[in-house]
Design a protein around this motif. Structure first.
Motif, PDB file in Angstrom:
ATOM      1  N   ASN A  18       0.794  -1.230   0.000  1.00 35.90           N
ATOM      2  CA  ASN A  18       0.000   0.000   0.000  1.00 35.90           C
ATOM      3  C   ASN A  18       0.822   1.273   0.000  1.00 35.90           C
ATOM      4  OD1 ASN A  18      -2.626  -1.335   0.283  1.00 35.90           O
ATOM      5  ND2 ASN A  18      -1.809  -1.983   2.258  1.00 35.90           N
ATOM      6  N   SER A  19       2.127   1.161  -0.166  1.00 35.17           N
ATOM      7  CA  SER A  19       2.948   2.371  -0.111  1.00 35.17           C
ATOM      8  C   SER A  19       4.204   2.217  -0.962  1.00 35.17           C
ATOM      9  CB  SER A  19       3.299   2.727   1.333  1.00 35.17           C
ATOM     10  OG  SER A  19       3.857   1.626   2.003  1.00 35.17           O
ATOM     11  N   ASN A 116       5.583   2.015   8.473  1.00 35.66           N
ATOM     12  CA  ASN A 116       4.138   1.783   8.364  1.00 35.66           C
ATOM     13  C   ASN A 116       3.910   0.275   8.293  1.00 35.66           C
ATOM     14  OD1 ASN A 116       4.818   1.082   5.728  1.00 35.66           O
ATOM     15  ND2 ASN A 116       3.815   2.837   4.798  1.00 35.66           N
ATOM     16  N   LYS A 117       2.725  -0.140   7.856  1.00 36.79           N
ATOM     17  CA  LYS A 117       2.421  -1.577   7.765  1.00 36.79           C
ATOM     18  C   LYS A 117       3.272  -2.283   6.715  1.00 36.79           C
ATOM     19  CE  LYS A 117      -2.352  -1.357   9.320  1.00 36.79           C
ATOM     20  NZ  LYS A 117      -3.756  -1.589   8.977  1.00 36.79           N
ATOM     21  N   SER A 150      10.209  -5.784   4.038  1.00 36.18           N
ATOM     22  CA  SER A 150       8.757  -5.925   3.978  1.00 36.18           C
ATOM     23  C   SER A 150       8.284  -6.444   5.328  1.00 36.18           C
ATOM     24  CB  SER A 150       8.364  -6.915   2.880  1.00 36.18           C
ATOM     25  OG  SER A 150       7.019  -7.319   3.047  1.00 36.18           O
ATOM     26  N   ASN A 151       7.346  -5.752   5.935  1.00 33.54           N
ATOM     27  CA  ASN A 151       6.823  -6.212   7.216  1.00 33.54           C
ATOM     28  C   ASN A 151       5.941  -7.443   7.045  1.00 33.54           C
ATOM     29  OD1 ASN A 151       8.119  -4.193   8.661  1.00 33.54           O
ATOM     30  ND2 ASN A 151       6.440  -2.763   8.332  1.00 33.54           N
ATOM     31  N   LYS A 152       5.474  -7.688   5.825  1.00 37.05           N
ATOM     32  CA  LYS A 152       4.611  -8.836   5.578  1.00 37.05           C
ATOM     33  C   LYS A 152       5.433 -10.094   5.253  1.00 37.05           C
ATOM     34  CE  LYS A 152       0.693 -10.400   2.851  1.00 37.05           C
ATOM     35  NZ  LYS A 152      -0.231 -10.088   1.781  1.00 37.05           N
TER      36      LYS A 152
END
Length: 190
Positions: A18-19, A116-117, A150-152
Motif C-alpha cells: 500500500n505504499s 508503516n504496515k 517488507s513487514n509482511k
C-alpha cells in the motif's frame, strides 16, 4: 513481494502492498551538469511511477542524489522524507527549505525504524573510504545506503549507494537476524 523500479544511478522506487519508497529521485542533468542520468527515461514516465510515493529517502548531498529540481515536484505532497541523522544536519536543513511542512525522519545508523504496515528501514552509513576495504582513518559522514524490509514477507532489499558492500556491515543492524539477512536479502549496488 516488493516491486522495484530502477530509473538511473541509485534512483529506485520500492512498492509495497500500500505504499512506495522512492530513493534519490533525479533524472536528466544535475544542477551543476556534473552527471547525466542513464538510461534516458521520460520525465512523464518517471512522474507516473513515483508521484504517489509515501516516502522519499535521500542518501546524501551530492546532486546526483539530492536534486532540488526533481524534489520540487513533490513540494505539495503529503509525504515523509527519510535521511540518516547526520552530525552537522546540512541535509536536513536543505530539505526543510524545499519541504517546510513535511515530516523528516532522521534515523540513527544501523537502527531499524518501522515506517508503516509495509516497510521497516535501516540506514547504513559509509564506513570505508575505499573499495578494497583497506584500513584507513578517514571518517566520512556523507554517503548512506538504505535497507528496506517488507513487514509482511520479511523480504529485504538493500540499495547500496556509492560505497563498498560488506555483509558484515549489514549484520550490525539491530534486530535483523543473520539467518534473515542471508535468506531474504536482495542487493542493488550503484
Amino acid at each position: 513481494m516488493f516491486k522495484i523500479h530502477h530509473f538511473a544511478n541509485s534512483f529506485i522506487s520500492i512498492e509495497g502492498n500500500n505504499s512506495i519508497i522512492t530513493c534519490d529521485p533525479w533524472i536528466g542533468k544535475t544542477t551543476d551538469n556534473g552527471w547525466f542520468s542513464y538510461p534516458l527515461t521520460s520525465p512523464k514516465e518517471v512522474d507516473k511511477k513515483i508521484f504517489n510515493s509515501d516516502f522519499i529517502y535521500l542518501s546524501h548531498l551530492h546532486c546526483d542524489h539530492l536534486d532540488p529540481k526533481t524534489l520540487k515536484k513533490f513540494k505539495n505532497k503529503n509525504l515523509t522524507l527519510i535521511i540518516k541523522k547526520f552530525n552537522k544536519g546540512v541535509l536536513k536543513r536543505r530539505l526543510q527549505k524545499i519541504f517546510p511542512k513535511n515530516e523528516i525522519i532522521e534515523i540513527e545508523p544501523f537502527k531499524k525504524k518501522k515506517l508503516n504496515k509495509d516497510f521497516t528501514v535501516a540506514i547504513i552509513p559509509q564506513i570505508m573510504s575505499n573499495s578494497r576495504n583497506l584500513p584507513d582513518n578517514i571518517q566520512y559522514d556523507l554517503d548512506t545506503s538504505i535497507l528496506v524490509q517488507s513487514n509482511k514477507t520479511k523480504e529485504v532489499f538493500y540499495n547500496n549507494v556509492d560505497m563498498p558492500i560488506d555483509i558484515k556491515i549489514l549484520k550490525r543492524i539491530n534486530n535483523f537476524s543473520k539467518k534473515e539477512l542471508k535468506r531474504k536479502i536482495n542487493i542493488f549496488c550503484y
